[in-house]
Write a protein that holds these residues in place. Structure first.
Motif, PDB file in Angstrom:
ATOM      1  N   MET A 265      41.477  31.191 -25.762  1.00  0.00           N
ATOM      2  CA  MET A 265      41.722  30.242 -26.854  1.00  0.00           C
ATOM      3  C   MET A 265      43.173  30.399 -27.296  1.00  0.00           C
ATOM      4  N   ILE A 266      43.979  29.366 -27.061  1.00  0.00           N
ATOM      5  CA  ILE A 266      45.414  29.504 -27.351  1.00  0.00           C
ATOM      6  C   ILE A 266      45.749  29.144 -28.793  1.00  0.00           C
ATOM      7  N   ILE A 267      44.910  28.318 -29.448  1.00  0.00           N
ATOM      8  CA  ILE A 267      45.117  28.019 -30.881  1.00  0.00           C
ATOM      9  C   ILE A 267      43.740  28.066 -31.545  1.00  0.00           C
ATOM     10  N   PRO A 268      43.586  28.872 -32.605  1.00  0.00           N
ATOM     11  CA  PRO A 268      42.257  29.070 -33.190  1.00  0.00           C
ATOM     12  C   PRO A 268      41.834  27.903 -34.082  1.00  0.00           C
ATOM     13  N   PRO A 269      40.545  27.885 -34.496  1.00  0.00           N
ATOM     14  CA  PRO A 269      40.061  26.802 -35.360  1.00  0.00           C
ATOM     15  C   PRO A 269      40.827  26.759 -36.674  1.00  0.00           C
ATOM     16  N   HIS A 270      40.832  25.604 -37.309  1.00  0.00           N
ATOM     17  CA  HIS A 270      40.340  24.353 -36.771  1.00  0.00           C
ATOM     18  C   HIS A 270      41.505  23.601 -36.163  1.00  0.00           C
ATOM     19  N   ASN A 271      41.451  23.386 -34.840  1.00  0.00           N
ATOM     20  CA  ASN A 271      42.566  22.742 -34.175  1.00  0.00           C
ATOM     21  C   ASN A 271      42.062  22.071 -32.898  1.00  0.00           C
ATOM     22  N   LYS A 272      42.632  20.926 -32.572  1.00  0.00           N
ATOM     23  CA  LYS A 272      42.266  20.206 -31.340  1.00  0.00           C
ATOM     24  C   LYS A 272      43.423  19.294 -30.939  1.00  0.00           C
ATOM     25  N   ASP A 273      43.178  18.392 -29.993  1.00  0.00           N
ATOM     26  CA  ASP A 273      44.187  17.394 -29.578  1.00  0.00           C
ATOM     27  C   ASP A 273      45.495  18.056 -29.166  1.00  0.00           C
ATOM     28  N   CYS A 274      45.418  19.062 -28.296  1.00  0.00           N
ATOM     29  CA  CYS A 274      46.615  19.804 -27.879  1.00  0.00           C
ATOM     30  C   CYS A 274      47.173  19.235 -26.572  1.00  0.00           C
ATOM     31  N   ALA A 275      48.362  18.656 -26.661  1.00  0.00           N
ATOM     32  CA  ALA A 275      49.008  18.007 -25.503  1.00  0.00           C
ATOM     33  C   ALA A 275      50.292  18.763 -25.185  1.00  0.00           C
ATOM     34  N   ILE A 276      50.335  19.377 -23.994  1.00  0.00           N
ATOM     35  CA  ILE A 276      51.494  20.194 -23.615  1.00  0.00           C
ATOM     36  C   ILE A 276      52.534  19.316 -22.920  1.00  0.00           C
ATOM     37  N   PHE A 277      53.794  19.426 -23.356  1.00  0.00           N
ATOM     38  CA  PHE A 277      54.891  18.701 -22.711  1.00  0.00           C
ATOM     39  C   PHE A 277      55.009  19.162 -21.259  1.00  0.00           C
ATOM     40  N   GLU A 278      55.442  18.237 -20.376  1.00  0.00           N
ATOM     41  CA  GLU A 278      55.517  18.585 -18.955  1.00  0.00           C
ATOM     42  C   GLU A 278      56.867  19.194 -18.570  1.00  0.00           C
ATOM     43  N   GLU A 279      57.736  19.400 -19.554  1.00  0.00           N
ATOM     44  CA  GLU A 279      59.011  20.098 -19.324  1.00  0.00           C
ATOM     45  C   GLU A 279      59.182  21.131 -20.429  1.00  0.00           C
ATOM     46  N   ARG A 280      59.868  22.214 -20.108  1.00  0.00           N
ATOM     47  CA  ARG A 280      60.222  23.150 -21.174  1.00  0.00           C
ATOM     48  C   ARG A 280      61.341  22.536 -22.000  1.00  0.00           C
ATOM     49  N   ILE A 281      61.387  22.860 -23.275  1.00  0.00           N
ATOM     50  CA  ILE A 281      62.452  22.362 -24.142  1.00  0.00           C
ATOM     51  C   ILE A 281      63.263  23.571 -24.608  1.00  0.00           C
ATOM     52  N   HIS A 282      64.541  23.594 -24.225  1.00  0.00           N
ATOM     53  CA  HIS A 282      65.403  24.755 -24.480  1.00  0.00           C
ATOM     54  C   HIS A 282      64.694  26.047 -24.046  1.00  0.00           C
ATOM     55  N   GLY A 283      64.089  25.997 -22.879  1.00  0.00           N
ATOM     56  CA  GLY A 283      63.511  27.201 -22.277  1.00  0.00           C
ATOM     57  C   GLY A 283      62.110  27.556 -22.733  1.00  0.00           C
ATOM     58  N   ARG A 284      61.562  26.792 -23.703  1.00  0.00           N
ATOM     59  CA  ARG A 284      60.223  27.140 -24.196  1.00  0.00           C
ATOM     60  C   ARG A 284      59.220  26.034 -23.864  1.00  0.00           C
ATOM     61  N   TYR A 285      57.970  26.413 -23.668  1.00  0.00           N
ATOM     62  CA  TYR A 285      56.905  25.402 -23.589  1.00  0.00           C
ATOM     63  C   TYR A 285      56.745  24.780 -24.974  1.00  0.00           C
TER      64      TYR A 285
END
Ligand code: MAN
Length: 360
Positions: A187-207
């Protein structure tokens, strides 16, 4: 819907596929005997080896007997499926929402969701795998896994999903490089959380990822941006877009799938619901190098529930997306209609951008 001089003018930009719905519950075999698939919807979408893949959310339940409601949970200790059957005449049953019921004060989802692959060479005729790709595992997924989002980064795909349990709804994640095995990241983000969309490029070296905490009491259901060095540890969070009182996205908003790189910025297709739970889609444009900055936003929906299966489904008046594929100016959005079917619609990216209003 815009109203000008008494004549309704629809802002909807979607070119719906004439064969919609593309996938129906009856196209999906249940994962176990004695169960039925009630809904197939909200797929993640990606390209792989010349085909379009969809990662479907399949919502099933034990077939109810006469005058019964059913639910199923994955026991957190034994990992065994436990079926719950309650007579509709039971005075301790409270069942006012098709998605949930309470019995003796305990809440149950009416379906248990897993993730299933479907493949197509033309993006519209899909063959559904006979078996699940991923099922609920462990105490944080006892009520199922829902609404997968797929992002391509480097040589693999990252998948996020809503991990649902008695502990709440959080963001589960995994990665795959071949669509036959999934390496879980927890689980990368705990409750209450949803709708997680990861960018397909790193931004300034970070996801980077968009995500949606839900406030209880203070706070709301807004879109946030966070960063990570390794996809597992997330921080540097910012609330970048809020719900708008009185608007179509008044009650809650959440990101679709990976933001689309355009010359003007990152285009994020998002869902918004009003107080009546009517779900529409809109666009947010984020600065390419600093996506905390929202450059433009749809004043009116780019898509709203208009056709039959969107208006009447498991939950009526819903268009919801967490998957798309891009080809030049065309984005094919795969969406859940009425929380029951998989449909698709094409949009011109330029037309979405044109319709958005610059932020002051
Ligand atoms: C929530 C989630 C989605 C669902 C919408 C509309 O955002 O449960 O899975 O599609 O509501 O009901």
């Amino acid at each position: 819907m815009l109203v000008t001089s008494g004549i309704p003018r629809v802002s909807d930009l979607a070119h719906r596929h004439p064969r919609n719905p593309l996938i129906r519950p009856e196209d999906v075999p249940p994962s176990r005997p004695g169960w039925e698939v009630l809904c197939v919807f909200n797929p993640g979408a990606f390209r792989h080896e010349g085909r379009i893949g969809l990662l479907l959310r399949v919502a099933e339940r034990p077939i109810p007997g006469p005058d019964e409601v059913t639910a199923a949970i994955v026991d957190p200790l034994t990992q065994q499926i436990v079926e719950i059957r309650v007579k509709t005449s039971d005075p301790d049953l409270v069942h006012t929402d098709p998605r949930i019921f309470h019995h003796r004060g305990v809440g149950y989802l009416t379906t248990l969701s897993h993730l299933r692959l479907a493949w197509s060479t033309d993006g519209t005729h899909f063959t559904v795998d006979p078996q699940p790709f991923a099922e609920a595992v462990g105490p944080l997924e006892g009520f199922g896994i829902e609404d997968p989002r797929v992002s391509r980064i480097d040589d693999r795909w990252l998948v996020t999903w809503s991990a649902v349990s008695a502990c709440g709804v959080g963001v589960g994640a995994g990665e795959t490089s071949d669509w036959s095995t999934l390496r879980r990241l927890g689980m990368i983000i705990p409750p209450h959380n949803k709708d997680c969309a990861i960018f397909e490029e790193r931004i300034h070296g970070r996801y980077a990822a968009l995500h949606r905490p839900s406030g209880h009491g203070l706070g709301g259901n807004d879109i946030w941006l966070g960063y990570s060095p390794d996809l597992v540890h997330w921080g540097d969070h910012h609330c970048i877009a809020r719900t708008r009182p009185g608007s179509w996205d008044h009650a809650r908003i959440g990101a679709g799938c990976a933001p689309i790189r355009t010359a003007a910025g990152w285009l994020c297709i998002y869902h918004g619901a009003n107080a009546a739970n009517r779900y529409c889609l809109g666009g947010l444009l984020l600065d390419l190098t600093d996506p905390r900055r929202v450059l433009a936003r749809s004043a009116e929906p780019i898509m709203e529930p208009l056709s039959g299966v969107e208006l009447e489904g498991f939950l009526s008046n819903v268009v919801f997306t967490n998957g798309h594929v891009v080809d030049g100016d065309c984005v094919t959005v795969y969406y859940g209609a009425g929380d029951r079917y998989v449909c698709s619609a094409e949009f011109s990216i330029a037309a979405i951008l044109d319709q958005m209003e610059p932020m002051a």
